[in-house]
Scaffold this active site. Structure first.
Site, PDB file in Angstrom:
ATOM      1  N   PHE A 188       0.730  -1.183   0.054  1.00  0.00           N
ATOM      2  CA  PHE A 188       0.110  -0.120   0.036  1.00  0.00           C
ATOM      3  C   PHE A 188       0.945   1.465   0.124  1.00  0.00           C
ATOM      4  O   PHE A 188       0.811   1.919  -1.242  1.00  0.00           O
ATOM      5  CB  PHE A 188      -0.867  -0.205   1.159  1.00  0.00           C
ATOM      6  CG  PHE A 188      -1.442   1.312   1.698  1.00  0.00           C
ATOM      7  CD1 PHE A 188      -2.136   2.124   0.653  1.00  0.00           C
ATOM      8  CD2 PHE A 188      -1.567   1.509   3.150  1.00  0.00           C
ATOM      9  CE1 PHE A 188      -2.622   3.347   1.276  1.00  0.00           C
ATOM     10  CE2 PHE A 188      -2.097   2.899   3.445  1.00  0.00           C
ATOM     11  CZ  PHE A 188      -2.711   3.490   2.579  1.00  0.00           C
ATOM     12  N   THR A 199       2.097  -9.752   0.994  1.00  0.00           N
ATOM     13  CA  THR A 199       0.707  -8.824   0.959  1.00  0.00           C
ATOM     14  C   THR A 199       0.623  -7.922  -0.334  1.00  0.00           C
ATOM     15  O   THR A 199      -0.314  -7.520  -0.512  1.00  0.00           O
ATOM     16  CB  THR A 199       0.466  -8.286   2.276  1.00  0.00           C
ATOM     17  OG1 THR A 199       1.604  -7.303   2.500  1.00  0.00           O
ATOM     18  CG2 THR A 199       0.156  -8.891   3.532  1.00  0.00           C
ATOM     19  N   ALA A 233       9.176  -2.772   4.089  1.00  0.00           N
ATOM     20  CA  ALA A 233       8.772  -4.419   4.111  1.00  0.00           C
ATOM     21  C   ALA A 233       8.636  -4.888   5.466  1.00  0.00           C
ATOM     22  O   ALA A 233       9.545  -4.457   6.379  1.00  0.00           O
ATOM     23  CB  ALA A 233       9.803  -5.231   3.461  1.00  0.00           C
ATOM     24  N   TYR A 291       5.191  -6.531  17.559  1.00  0.00           N
ATOM     25  CA  TYR A 291       5.181  -5.492  16.410  1.00  0.00           C
ATOM     26  C   TYR A 291       5.700  -4.250  16.936  1.00  0.00           C
ATOM     27  O   TYR A 291       6.816  -3.927  16.217  1.00  0.00           O
ATOM     28  CB  TYR A 291       3.767  -5.385  15.825  1.00  0.00           C
ATOM     29  CG  TYR A 291       3.604  -4.444  14.866  1.00  0.00           C
ATOM     30  CD1 TYR A 291       3.893  -4.770  13.579  1.00  0.00           C
ATOM     31  CD2 TYR A 291       3.329  -2.890  15.030  1.00  0.00           C
ATOM     32  CE1 TYR A 291       4.025  -3.759  12.464  1.00  0.00           C
ATOM     33  CE2 TYR A 291       3.272  -2.169  14.000  1.00  0.00           C
ATOM     34  CZ  TYR A 291       3.740  -2.262  12.670  1.00  0.00           C
ATOM     35  OH  TYR A 291       3.669  -1.484  11.747  1.00  0.00           O
ATOM     36  N   VAL A 323      -9.220   0.804   9.922  1.00  0.00           N
ATOM     37  CA  VAL A 323     -10.872   1.344   9.845  1.00  0.00           C
ATOM     38  C   VAL A 323     -11.296   1.926   8.561  1.00  0.00           C
ATOM     39  O   VAL A 323     -12.625   1.714   8.156  1.00  0.00           O
ATOM     40  CB  VAL A 323     -11.138   1.680  11.214  1.00  0.00           C
ATOM     41  CG1 VAL A 323     -10.664   3.283  11.310  1.00  0.00           C
ATOM     42  CG2 VAL A 323     -12.723   1.832  11.565  1.00  0.00           C
ATOM     43  N   ILE A 324     -10.656   2.809   8.070  1.00  0.00           N
ATOM     44  CA  ILE A 324     -11.074   3.580   6.876  1.00  0.00           C
ATOM     45  C   ILE A 324     -11.399   2.760   5.581  1.00  0.00           C
ATOM     46  O   ILE A 324     -12.408   2.640   5.117  1.00  0.00           O
ATOM     47  CB  ILE A 324     -10.217   4.705   6.546  1.00  0.00           C
ATOM     48  CG1 ILE A 324     -10.322   5.913   7.574  1.00  0.00           C
ATOM     49  CG2 ILE A 324     -10.403   5.241   5.273  1.00  0.00           C
ATOM     50  CD1 ILE A 324      -9.643   7.158   7.461  1.00  0.00           C
ATOM     51  N   ILE A 358     -19.338  -0.043  14.944  1.00  0.00           N
ATOM     52  CA  ILE A 358     -18.292   0.278  15.704  1.00  0.00           C
ATOM     53  C   ILE A 358     -18.166  -0.106  17.009  1.00  0.00           C
ATOM     54  O   ILE A 358     -19.293  -0.531  17.713  1.00  0.00           O
ATOM     55  CB  ILE A 358     -18.763   1.866  15.904  1.00  0.00           C
ATOM     56  CG1 ILE A 358     -18.837   2.750  14.490  1.00  0.00           C
ATOM     57  CG2 ILE A 358     -17.922   2.643  16.997  1.00  0.00           C
ATOM     58  CD1 ILE A 358     -19.055   4.183  14.656  1.00  0.00           C
ATOM     59  N   GLY A 393      -8.546  -3.256  25.684  1.00  0.00           N
ATOM     60  CA  GLY A 393      -7.107  -2.815  25.530  1.00  0.00           C
ATOM     61  C   GLY A 393      -7.072  -1.839  24.152  1.00  0.00           C
ATOM     62  O   GLY A 393      -6.039  -1.445  23.886  1.00  0.00           O
TER      63      GLY A 393
END
Ligand SMILES: NC(=O)c1ccc[n+]([C@@H]2O[C@H](COP(=O)([O-])OP(=O)(O)OC[C@H]3O[C@@H](n4cnc5c(N)ncnc54)[C@H](O)[C@@H]3O)[C@@H](O)[C@H]2O)c1
Length: 321
Positions: free
Chosen positions: A15, A39, A94, A161, A205-206, A221, A289
């Site tokens: 992306f 991906t 990457a 992550y 979310v967009i 939501i 969380g």
């Protein structure tokens, strides 16, 4: 040998990567994408493989090497540098991009996200690369309560992550100080825009809301929707990456956000309206969380000469188109 400077974009089929490739080619770079396509998509890069975009009619502006960065990048780049000369700049994007997957499989996350960065830095050190720009993440901060979040906020990542992004930043700094490799780390907040994959677990979310609103399906939501995010359009992120990889600075760590925030409820309403108002908005219990507020301090980004200029509604229109 080519007179065009080579810019490598790892993760260039993804992306943010493919938008970065677009900009670098437009600026006259010879771009080499290193990607293993886990991906990323070839379709994101297809236009630059067209002979019409070749330098002097035959010499391609873009080379693609299929390569897993966690196994090193020397072998993938050797035939390309033998043909065109040395690599001048590297944008390192990457990554294994799912926080959830990093929790399920921290060793894979470490190998790709931290190991991959070390391989890139080893290459840069050995080959005298002029600049490395790296995609870090707001995930290095963990759960912060005071907004906006400045870069001097103590880092306390709450996922493998986030830990691997922070470890990568430390490695960048080490290579800058000890080996003289100029580096910049950019901590992206919530990035959105065209080519973001709504089926990806990391997808913002967009892209999920947009996908559903276009189909007239309800938007879900978690909680009351008062949680806020600093959503930044991919075009503005690319401007930050291009500035960071092109400048002579080193050891800079900068947030990449707009400095503003919007509630998830406002976001959902705007997307529904832009899609013709057919979808309803439903609420599910809040997820434990989940971070309630997120907004970047952007003074350092400004020092890099970049201000996020895309208004949310314009960015959303481009995304929906
Ligand atoms: N999208 C966001 O909101 C956001 C926020 C913070 C940080 N980031 C970071 O920005 C970068 C780009 O993310 P994106 O949103 O474009 O995701 P993406 O999944 O679209 O792009 C990642 C790219 O990396 C490639 N890749 C993954 N593992 C690889 C490996 N081992 N070797 C070679 N290539 C590999 C994928 O095939 C893909 O093309 C990532 O480093 C991500 O962690 C993104």
């Amino acid at each position: 040998m080519s007179s065009k400077p080579i810019a490598v974009v790892t993760g260039g089929a993804g992306f943010i990567g493919s938008h970065t490739v677009d900009r670098l080619v437009e600026l006259g770079h010879r771009v080499v994408v290193l990607d293993d396509f886990r991906t990323g998509k070839r379709a994101n890069l297809q236009r630059w493989l067209d002979p019409r975009h070749a330098f002097d009619g035959s010499d391609p502006a873009l080379e693609i090497a299929v390569c897993d960065v966690s196994h090193g990048i020397f072998a993938a780049l050797a035939p390309i540098t033998a043909k065109y000369g040395r690599v001048e700049r590297i944008v390192h994007l990457a990554a294994q991009v799912s926080v959830v997957a990093s929790v399920a499989n921290p060793l894979v996350d470490m190998a790709v996200n931290y190991g991959g960065t070390l391989h890139v830095l080893e290459y840069a050190r050995a080959m005298g690369v002029a600049k490395v720009a790296f995609a870090s993440s707001a995930a290095v901060y963990g759960d912060v309560e005071t907004m906006p979040v400045g870069e001097d906020t103590p880092t306390q990542p709450v996922s493998p992550y986030g830990i691997d992004k922070l470890a990568s930043e430390l490695a960048l700094d080490y290579y800058a100080v000890v080996h003289g490799v100029p580096t910049t780390a950019l901590r992206f907040f919530n990035v959105y825009g065209p080519r973001q994959d709504p089926s990806s677990p990391y997808s913002g979310v967009i892209s999920i809301f947009s996908d559903r609103a276009k189909a007239g399906l309800p938007l879900l939501i978690f909680g009351d929707g008062s949680q806020t995010r600093d959503f930044i359009y991919v075009g503005d992120v690319v401007r930050a990456l291009v500035a960071a990889v092109g400048d002579g600075n080193s050891r800079l760590v900068a947030n990449v956000g707009t400095g503003g925030e919007i509630t998830v409820l406002e976001l959902a309403r705007t997307i529904v309206e832009l899609c013709g108002g057919r979808s309803t908005i439903a609420h599910a219990p809040a997820r434990g969380g989940e971070i309630l507020k997120s907004r970047a301090r952007v003074d350092r980004l400004r020092e890099l000469g970049v201000v996020a200029e895309t208004k949310l509604v314009d960015g959303l229109r481009a995304t929906l188109a």
